[in-house]
Write a protein that holds these residues in place. Sequence first.
Motif, PDB file in Angstrom:
ATOM      1  N   TYR A 126       0.861  -1.174   0.000  1.00 28.40           N
ATOM      2  CA  TYR A 126       0.000   0.000   0.000  1.00 28.40           C
ATOM      3  C   TYR A 126       0.901   1.230   0.000  1.00 28.40           C
ATOM      4  CZ  TYR A 126      -4.067   2.854   1.247  1.00 28.40           C
ATOM      5  OH  TYR A 126      -5.088   3.774   1.243  1.00 28.40           O
ATOM      6  N   LEU A 127       0.821   1.998  -1.056  1.00 30.00           N
ATOM      7  CA  LEU A 127       1.670   3.175  -1.231  1.00 30.00           C
ATOM      8  C   LEU A 127       0.905   4.421  -0.795  1.00 30.00           C
ATOM      9  CD1 LEU A 127       4.296   4.456  -2.381  1.00 30.00           C
ATOM     10  CD2 LEU A 127       3.093   4.626  -4.567  1.00 30.00           C
ATOM     11  N   VAL A 128       1.461   5.139   0.182  1.00 29.89           N
ATOM     12  CA  VAL A 128       0.876   6.390   0.666  1.00 29.89           C
ATOM     13  C   VAL A 128       1.691   7.540   0.086  1.00 29.89           C
ATOM     14  CG1 VAL A 128       0.402   7.822   2.688  1.00 29.89           C
ATOM     15  CG2 VAL A 128       0.052   5.341   2.799  1.00 29.89           C
ATOM     16  N   THR A 129       1.013   8.482  -0.566  1.00 27.67           N
ATOM     17  CA  THR A 129       1.672   9.634  -1.183  1.00 27.67           C
ATOM     18  C   THR A 129       1.129  10.917  -0.567  1.00 27.67           C
ATOM     19  OG1 THR A 129       1.918   8.443  -3.263  1.00 27.67           O
ATOM     20  CG2 THR A 129       2.145  10.837  -3.354  1.00 27.67           C
ATOM     21  N   LEU A 130       2.047  11.774  -0.121  1.00 29.61           N
ATOM     22  CA  LEU A 130       1.690  13.101   0.380  1.00 29.61           C
ATOM     23  C   LEU A 130       2.225  14.122  -0.607  1.00 29.61           C
ATOM     24  CD1 LEU A 130       1.889  14.507   3.913  1.00 29.61           C
ATOM     25  CD2 LEU A 130       3.029  15.730   2.102  1.00 29.61           C
ATOM     26  N   LEU A 131       1.352  14.987  -1.073  1.00 28.25           N
ATOM     27  CA  LEU A 131       1.736  16.045  -2.009  1.00 28.25           C
ATOM     28  C   LEU A 131       1.295  17.378  -1.414  1.00 28.25           C
ATOM     29  CD1 LEU A 131       2.789  16.953  -4.806  1.00 28.25           C
ATOM     30  CD2 LEU A 131       0.460  16.674  -5.633  1.00 28.25           C
ATOM     31  N   GLN A 161      -3.895   3.054   5.806  1.00 24.86           N
ATOM     32  CA  GLN A 161      -5.063   3.896   6.078  1.00 24.86           C
ATOM     33  C   GLN A 161      -5.048   4.401   7.520  1.00 24.86           C
ATOM     34  OE1 GLN A 161      -8.166   1.236   4.834  1.00 24.86           O
ATOM     35  NE2 GLN A 161      -8.105   1.957   2.723  1.00 24.86           N
ATOM     36  N   LYS A 162      -4.572   3.580   8.447  1.00 20.80           N
ATOM     37  CA  LYS A 162      -4.449   4.013   9.844  1.00 20.80           C
ATOM     38  C   LYS A 162      -3.440   5.160   9.946  1.00 20.80           C
ATOM     39  CE  LYS A 162      -3.159   2.351  14.429  1.00 20.80           C
ATOM     40  NZ  LYS A 162      -2.672   1.206  15.202  1.00 20.80           N
ATOM     41  N   PHE A 163      -2.308   5.016   9.257  1.00 23.54           N
ATOM     42  CA  PHE A 163      -1.301   6.081   9.239  1.00 23.54           C
ATOM     43  C   PHE A 163      -1.889   7.372   8.681  1.00 23.54           C
ATOM     44  CE2 PHE A 163       1.703   8.423   6.540  1.00 23.54           C
ATOM     45  CZ  PHE A 163       2.545   8.924   7.522  1.00 23.54           C
ATOM     46  N   ALA A 222     -11.531   6.486   2.319  1.00 22.61           N
ATOM     47  CA  ALA A 222     -10.485   5.954   3.203  1.00 22.61           C
ATOM     48  C   ALA A 222      -9.094   6.026   2.570  1.00 22.61           C
ATOM     49  CB  ALA A 222     -10.808   4.521   3.589  1.00 22.61           C
ATOM     50  N   ASP A 223      -9.042   6.205   1.250  1.00 23.27           N
ATOM     51  CA  ASP A 223      -7.772   6.251   0.535  1.00 23.27           C
ATOM     52  C   ASP A 223      -7.390   7.651   0.062  1.00 23.27           C
ATOM     53  OD1 ASP A 223      -7.373   3.396   0.598  1.00 23.27           O
ATOM     54  OD2 ASP A 223      -8.915   3.238  -0.943  1.00 23.27           O
ATOM     55  N   HIS A 224      -8.153   8.678   0.439  1.00 19.69           N
ATOM     56  CA  HIS A 224      -7.842  10.012  -0.066  1.00 19.69           C
ATOM     57  C   HIS A 224      -8.349  11.099   0.890  1.00 19.69           C
ATOM     58  CE1 HIS A 224      -8.044  13.036  -3.667  1.00 19.69           C
ATOM     59  NE2 HIS A 224      -7.136  13.346  -2.776  1.00 19.69           N
ATOM     60  N   TYR A 225      -7.424  11.944   1.320  1.00 18.48           N
ATOM     61  CA  TYR A 225      -7.742  13.086   2.159  1.00 18.48           C
ATOM     62  C   TYR A 225      -7.221  14.349   1.480  1.00 18.48           C
ATOM     63  CZ  TYR A 225      -8.414   9.823   6.060  1.00 18.48           C
ATOM     64  OH  TYR A 225      -8.848   8.803   6.873  1.00 18.48           O
ATOM     65  N   LYS A 226      -7.967  15.442   1.641  1.00 18.49           N
ATOM     66  CA  LYS A 226      -7.503  16.752   1.192  1.00 18.49           C
ATOM     67  C   LYS A 226      -7.454  17.658   2.414  1.00 18.49           C
ATOM     68  CE  LYS A 226      -9.529  16.526  -3.436  1.00 18.49           C
ATOM     69  NZ  LYS A 226     -10.493  17.161  -4.361  1.00 18.49           N
ATOM     70  N   LEU A 227      -6.357  18.390   2.564  1.00 17.57           N
ATOM     71  CA  LEU A 227      -6.177  19.289   3.698  1.00 17.57           C
ATOM     72  C   LEU A 227      -5.812  20.669   3.175  1.00 17.57           C
ATOM     73  CD1 LEU A 227      -4.042  16.639   5.454  1.00 17.57           C
ATOM     74  CD2 LEU A 227      -6.157  17.502   6.443  1.00 17.57           C
ATOM     75  N   ASN A 228      -6.269  21.710   3.888  1.00 16.97           N
ATOM     76  CA  ASN A 228      -6.021  23.078   3.431  1.00 16.97           C
ATOM     77  C   ASN A 228      -5.985  23.996   4.646  1.00 16.97           C
ATOM     78  OD1 ASN A 228      -6.254  25.696   2.362  1.00 16.97           O
ATOM     79  ND2 ASN A 228      -7.461  24.971   0.631  1.00 16.97           N
ATOM     80  N   ASN A 229      -4.997  24.887   4.692  1.00 20.43           N
ATOM     81  CA  ASN A 229      -4.957  25.875   5.771  1.00 20.43           C
ATOM     82  C   ASN A 229      -5.004  27.298   5.221  1.00 20.43           C
ATOM     83  OD1 ASN A 229      -2.408  26.386   4.787  1.00 20.43           O
ATOM     84  ND2 ASN A 229      -1.343  26.039   6.718  1.00 20.43           N
ATOM     85  N   GLY A 230      -5.377  27.472   3.971  1.00 22.30           N
ATOM     86  CA  GLY A 230      -5.425  28.788   3.353  1.00 22.30           C
ATOM     87  C   GLY A 230      -4.182  29.102   2.540  1.00 22.30           C
ATOM     88  N   LEU A 231      -3.040  28.576   2.950  1.00 22.17           N
ATOM     89  CA  LEU A 231      -1.780  28.767   2.218  1.00 22.17           C
ATOM     90  C   LEU A 231      -1.314  27.470   1.557  1.00 22.17           C
ATOM     91  CD1 LEU A 231       0.193  30.945   4.782  1.00 22.17           C
ATOM     92  CD2 LEU A 231      -0.943  31.719   2.702  1.00 22.17           C
ATOM     93  N   ASP A 232      -1.384  26.391   2.315  1.00 24.42           N
ATOM     94  CA  ASP A 232      -0.928  25.095   1.825  1.00 24.42           C
ATOM     95  C   ASP A 232      -2.112  24.202   1.492  1.00 24.42           C
ATOM     96  OD1 ASP A 232       1.654  25.902   2.389  1.00 24.42           O
ATOM     97  OD2 ASP A 232       1.777  24.778   4.260  1.00 24.42           O
ATOM     98  N   LYS A 233      -1.984  23.447   0.406  1.00 20.97           N
ATOM     99  CA  LYS A 233      -2.948  22.404   0.050  1.00 20.97           C
ATOM    100  C   LYS A 233      -2.199  21.086   0.085  1.00 20.97           C
ATOM    101  CE  LYS A 233      -5.754  25.300  -2.935  1.00 20.97           C
ATOM    102  NZ  LYS A 233      -6.244  25.526  -4.299  1.00 20.97           N
TER     103      LYS A 233
END
Length: 91
Positions: A18-23, A45-47, A67-78
């Motif tokens: 299972y490959l986890v990618t953070l971009l 998925q737990k990680f 369960a396989d995809h999250y999007k995060l945003n703080n106004g500056l970073d996506k």
Amino acid sequence: MSLMQNTAEIDKTGKQVYLVTLLRESTDQPMYLDQMIYESAAAGQKFMANLTAAFVRAGYREEKVNADHYKLNNGLDKISLTGKQQDVFKD
């Protein structure tokens, strides 16, 4: 040129990881890419859930696509956090 151009000599092992990618895309910093490999989808998925919770505590807004995809945003970073089953190949 594709790495998979000549697949005649490539064999799969029958195993998968299972490959986890953070971009991370930022307005004031270069794009950042990081990957981790887990033995199972459940572990990956737990990680991702734990990492997402840490980002939320740091002020990021979370959008859980699945369960396989999250999007995060703080106004500056996506940040896009994705996981996917991948085949393992042998020599």
